[in-house]
Design an enzyme around this catalytic site. Sequence first.
Site, PDB file in Angstrom:
ATOM      1  CG  ASP A 109      -7.772  -8.138   6.622  1.00  0.00           C
ATOM      2  OD1 ASP A 109      -6.982  -8.049   7.584  1.00  0.00           O
ATOM      3  OD2 ASP A 109      -7.805  -7.307   5.711  1.00  0.00           O
ATOM      4  CE  LYS A 136      -5.953  -8.882  10.205  1.00  0.00           C
ATOM      5  NZ  LYS A 136      -4.594  -8.457   9.804  1.00  0.00           N
ATOM      6  CB  THR A 137      -4.438 -14.959   7.495  1.00  0.00           C
ATOM      7  OG1 THR A 137      -4.862 -13.687   6.985  1.00  0.00           O
ATOM      8  CG2 THR A 137      -4.842 -16.052   6.526  1.00  0.00           C
ATOM      9  NE  ARG A 189      -0.466  -8.719   1.544  1.00  0.00           N
ATOM     10  CZ  ARG A 189      -0.944  -8.830   2.774  1.00  0.00           C
ATOM     11  NH1 ARG A 189      -1.848  -9.759   3.036  1.00  0.00           N
ATOM     12  NH2 ARG A 189      -0.541  -8.041   3.737  1.00  0.00           N
ATOM     13  CG  HIS A 225      -7.414  -4.357  10.389  1.00  0.00           C
ATOM     14  ND1 HIS A 225      -6.109  -3.948  10.501  1.00  0.00           N
ATOM     15  CD2 HIS A 225      -7.458  -5.138   9.277  1.00  0.00           C
ATOM     16  CE1 HIS A 225      -5.396  -4.450   9.512  1.00  0.00           C
ATOM     17  NE2 HIS A 225      -6.187  -5.181   8.763  1.00  0.00           N
ATOM     18  NE  ARG A 283      -2.148  -1.294   3.645  1.00  0.00           N
ATOM     19  CZ  ARG A 283      -1.687  -0.419   4.525  1.00  0.00           C
ATOM     20  NH1 ARG A 283      -1.865   0.889   4.334  1.00  0.00           N
ATOM     21  NH2 ARG A 283      -1.036  -0.833   5.600  1.00  0.00           N
ATOM     22  CB  SER A 286      -0.523  -6.608   7.287  1.00  0.00           C
ATOM     23  OG  SER A 286       0.089  -7.531   6.430  1.00  0.00           O
ATOM     24  CE  LYS A 291      -6.305  -3.964   4.533  1.00  0.00           C
ATOM     25  NZ  LYS A 291      -7.045  -4.656   5.625  1.00  0.00           N
TER      26      LYS A 291
END
Length: 532
Positions: free
Chosen positions: A258, A243-244, A324, A219, A60, A239, A200
């Site tokens: 997410d 989380k994943t 990713r 988030h 990003r 990130s 996003k």
Amino acid sequence: MTNGRVNPAKRLDDQGITGLGNVFYNYLEADLMEQAILRKEGRIGKGGAFLVSTGQYTGRSPKDKFVVRSAAVEDNIWWENNQPMSQAAFDLLHADMLEHMKGRDYFVQDLVGGADKGNHLDVRIITEFAWHSLFARTMFRRPDRAELNSFEPEFTVINCPSFKADPERHSCRTETVIALNFEEKLILIGNTEYAGEIKKSIFSTLNYILPGRGIMPMHCSANHAIDNPADTAVFFGLSGTGKTTLSADPSRTLIGDDEHGWSDNGSFNFEGGCYAKTINLSKEAEPEIYATTSKFATIIENMVYDEETRELDFEDDSLTANMRCAYPLHYISNASKTALGGHPKNIIMLTCDAFGVLPPIARLTPAQAMYHFLSGFTSKVAGTERGVTEPEPTFSTCFGAPFMPRRPEVYGNLLREKIAVHGSTCWLVNTGWTGGAYGTGKRMPIKATRGLLTAALDGSLSDGEFRKDPSFGFDVPIFVNNVDSTLLDPRGTWADPAAYDAQAQKLVKMFSNNFEQYQTYIDDDVKAVAIG
């Protein structure tokens, strides 16, 4: 010329977007893959995955993101965190982008943000690349084909990587721009091929809209006990914090990885897919996520691969550490079919502590939970944003400051109210370093983290004995079955305890200095747990 598998109720002409070449409406995965190959946007990988490079931008560009400053939103935006753009500059940007688009082919996907049908957002994603259309279709929720005949988009995203902004003319920083106009319900993205900007931008939009409805946007990833949505857990984190990985527990049902909302009805996923980091991904540690990398239409982003066999190299980060894969949620066998959960019974705040100070897990009081939620301490991991090459300690309020249009207290108060009503138990989990800071210590073993989370979620951890952490005041367990007890006391993992003490005081001071900005807006009980 239009090419539509389903004729939408509203065409681009109806939105003032005219003079284009071919317009491809709501193409499905196979068609989009064919178009992407014909346009030489990428290559077919093993199992029918799609291999793509995003070029210059592999993460990003938060410094190039702007919010239009109009009278309708003036008092609701956290301007210290969101760069303003004037309406006049946006109008010029919009007009110039539309002119640039004339004669070119575009892809349109009509999609939904939010599994809660009473609290969702209908979005139209217009993309220059076929693979970006595939990404949008993967990441957002897909309406039934019959519903598209009457689909009316509430928000529209125009993603045009070949368009370069003019910093002087458009009042932006560089030729790259992400401009959100909440009043006109329009988002413009230019001069970046990184697909995460699409995802996003809609998350930021939902973060603006939903608090006005009393809904907490989060988030976070989420899962629930099999056949028991009332036993829902959410995992806050930036990130790279896990989380994943941690939500994809095969013994629980995955709601999403997410972005979620918490309404009066319970929790719900915003998305229809997952966007997982693949660096060091292994078949042994994460078999289901690993398997998606060779499934049809999974997007493999910025990974090195063998030119002949198309075998992926999960260790080679020469393109970016932020490599990713994007895949639909149903590629995970234990994914929820409804993407709905109950009110969170457990709230886990994930932090990647590069200082090596925080324990692997700590229990938080409601006041401590709000303190750590507003603090949002973690470390930016390499590659997630441009210029980040190694873990960088940071405070990202609400564990997602780049995506928060409103002031942090809005989200903090919503979270606190919902915890009070529903009696959630809150935990702080460190997935960062132990035995020393980054460069000296080692990353927290994922097996230990999973063991601690299992004990937290099944309730056995709360029944054990705790000690009070002298630096942060939260409760830390002394013993947990099947977890190395030495990890539970981070000071004991350091070769030099005095060095740990110095590092801990350094981190305490950082917390204290950062939290000064919230003192005017918080209640006395939260002030009372503030450290430093």
